[in-house]
Design a protein around this motif. Structure first.
Motif, mmCIF file in Angstrom:
data_model
loop_
_atom_site.group_PDB
_atom_site.id
_atom_site.type_symbol
_atom_site.label_atom_id
_atom_site.label_comp_id
_atom_site.label_asym_id
_atom_site.label_seq_id
_atom_site.Cartn_x
_atom_site.Cartn_y
_atom_site.Cartn_z
ATOM 1 N N GLU A 158 0.872 -1.207 0.031
ATOM 2 C CA GLU A 158 0.060 -0.021 0.123
ATOM 3 C C GLU A 158 0.935 1.224 -0.203
ATOM 4 O O GLU A 158 0.751 2.684 -0.127
ATOM 5 C CB GLU A 158 -0.846 0.050 1.226
ATOM 6 C CG GLU A 158 -1.840 -0.977 1.170
ATOM 7 C CD GLU A 158 -1.587 -2.219 2.246
ATOM 8 O OE1 GLU A 158 -0.841 -1.931 3.192
ATOM 9 O OE2 GLU A 158 -1.684 -3.163 1.983
ATOM 10 N N SER A 159 2.015 1.009 0.198
ATOM 11 C CA SER A 159 3.143 2.117 0.330
ATOM 12 C C SER A 159 2.789 3.146 -0.919
ATOM 13 O O SER A 159 2.520 4.553 -0.505
ATOM 14 C CB SER A 159 4.349 1.807 0.574
ATOM 15 O OG SER A 159 5.456 2.954 0.733
ATOM 16 N N ARG A 160 3.070 2.810 -2.228
ATOM 17 C CA ARG A 160 2.926 3.753 -3.120
ATOM 18 C C ARG A 160 1.822 4.764 -3.173
ATOM 19 O O ARG A 160 1.685 5.875 -3.411
ATOM 20 C CB ARG A 160 3.368 3.037 -4.518
ATOM 21 C CG ARG A 160 3.370 3.977 -5.508
ATOM 22 C CD ARG A 160 4.512 4.997 -5.568
ATOM 23 N NE ARG A 160 5.810 4.457 -5.635
ATOM 24 C CZ ARG A 160 7.008 5.298 -5.190
ATOM 25 N NH1 ARG A 160 6.883 6.497 -4.607
ATOM 26 N NH2 ARG A 160 8.189 4.703 -5.177
ATOM 27 N N ALA A 161 0.761 3.904 -2.903
ATOM 28 C CA ALA A 161 -0.719 4.400 -3.265
ATOM 29 C C ALA A 161 -0.978 5.329 -2.104
ATOM 30 O O ALA A 161 -1.531 6.548 -2.314
ATOM 31 C CB ALA A 161 -1.549 3.262 -3.506
ATOM 32 N N ILE A 162 -0.468 5.106 -0.869
ATOM 33 C CA ILE A 162 -0.591 5.912 0.055
ATOM 34 C C ILE A 162 0.378 7.456 -0.075
ATOM 35 O O ILE A 162 -0.234 8.222 0.193
ATOM 36 C CB ILE A 162 -0.142 5.446 1.465
ATOM 37 C CG1 ILE A 162 -1.223 4.355 1.786
ATOM 38 C CG2 ILE A 162 0.237 6.347 2.611
ATOM 39 C CD1 ILE A 162 -1.125 3.661 2.998
ATOM 40 N N LYS A 163 1.338 7.226 -0.487
ATOM 41 C CA LYS A 163 2.152 8.288 -0.979
ATOM 42 C C LYS A 163 1.558 9.213 -2.087
ATOM 43 O O LYS A 163 1.488 10.289 -1.965
ATOM 44 C CB LYS A 163 3.518 8.046 -1.275
ATOM 45 C CG LYS A 163 4.387 7.686 0.032
ATOM 46 C CD LYS A 163 5.792 7.353 -0.458
ATOM 47 C CE LYS A 163 6.569 6.773 0.896
ATOM 48 N NZ LYS A 163 7.218 8.124 1.502
ATOM 49 N N ASN A 164 0.879 8.492 -3.255
ATOM 50 C CA ASN A 164 0.326 9.201 -4.122
ATOM 51 C C ASN A 164 -0.828 10.232 -3.724
ATOM 52 O O ASN A 164 -1.314 10.888 -3.951
ATOM 53 C CB ASN A 164 -0.350 8.313 -5.188
ATOM 54 C CG ASN A 164 0.968 7.691 -6.011
ATOM 55 O OD1 ASN A 164 2.086 8.472 -5.913
ATOM 56 N ND2 ASN A 164 0.976 6.530 -6.722
#
Ligand code: C5P
Length: 230
Positions: A158-164
């Motif tokens: 989920e890291s990338r989607a959260i940063k986006n």
């Protein structure tokens, strides 16, 4: 990316021996339920005595009514640790109350919110939260960001989607890292360091793959070598 080592061993002595063997490395020490409930504040002090520059993450995942959480957050700030966490499902009012209470503290610890525990698989998560992990983790992350927290605890996936959905600077701390494909244990959503790096993870958390290894120091060195290539 900064490595966070989970000190989850059965005694203070074993945890401190592990910390001692890692004192020349630039790593975070994660103090969780087991160690803190058993060994308390003197354990934090013992870690700092080993290396005053150790960064300490107190992983107590606070979850209570807002005022009780803020009281606890204040005590944690007084302990002098560098990071702690709360459960995002405690809600926006709890988040804001905690952050407001920490305002007077210079060098306050970083505050993260737990989104979905990495031990959840999709079916078990949905049976409680009635949404997919991806959807709920992003919703929790936005709420955390809007209420002034520094980041979230999530899985690598989920890291990338959260940063986006928030900001590239919004921190992601991700347990369930199996640096070289080690046994997952009870973790359902595990990832390698390479994947964590691709997904923008700021703090990979590694417990059993380090402390159950026959040579934990060597293992940490191998992990730091990989991280240094990113
Ligand atoms: O041994 P392992 O590498 O699986 O350890 C992961 C550590 O991260 C444990 O201390 C666990 O309590 C913690 N943690 C987690 N999942 C979260 C938050 C913390 O596994 N969502």
């Amino acid at each position: 990316m900064e490595l966070c080592v989970a000190l989850d061993l059965p005694s203070a002595k074993e945890n401190l021996t592990l910390a001692e063997s890692l004192k020349s490395y630039n790593v975070w020490m994660k103090v969780g339920f087991r160690a803190y409930i058993r060994d308390g504040k003197p354990f934090i002090e013992a870690l700092k005595a080993i290396n005053p520059n150790f960064k300490i993450f107190l992983d107590l995942k606070l979850y209570d009514i807002p005022n009780t959480m803020a009281d606890a957050a204040e005590e944690i700030a007084k302990l002098g640790v560098d990071m702690f966490n709360i459960h995002a499902s405690a809600g926006a009012v709890a988040m804001k109350t905690v952050m407001d209470r920490l305002t007077p503290y210079e060098n306050r610890p970083l505050v993260l919110a737990v989104t979905a525990l990495t031990s959840f698989d999709e079916a078990n998560f949905q049976s409680i939260y009635e949404k997919s992990i991806d959807e709920k983790a992003e919703q929790f992350a936005k709420m955390s960001y809007e209420n002034g927290l520094d980041g979230v605890v999530c899985s690598t996936f989920e890291s990338r989607a959260i940063k986006n959905a928030t900001s590239d600077k919004f921190l992601t701390l991700c347990p369930g890292i199996r640096p070289f494909g080690e046994d997952a244990g009870d973790q359902q959503r595990v990832a390698t360091l390479e994947l964590a790096n691709e997904e923008g993870v700021d703090y990979p958390v590694v417990g059993r793959p380090i402390y159950k290894d026959s040579d934990p120091q060597q293992k940490v060195e191998e992990i730091l070598n990989v991280i240094s290539t990113f």
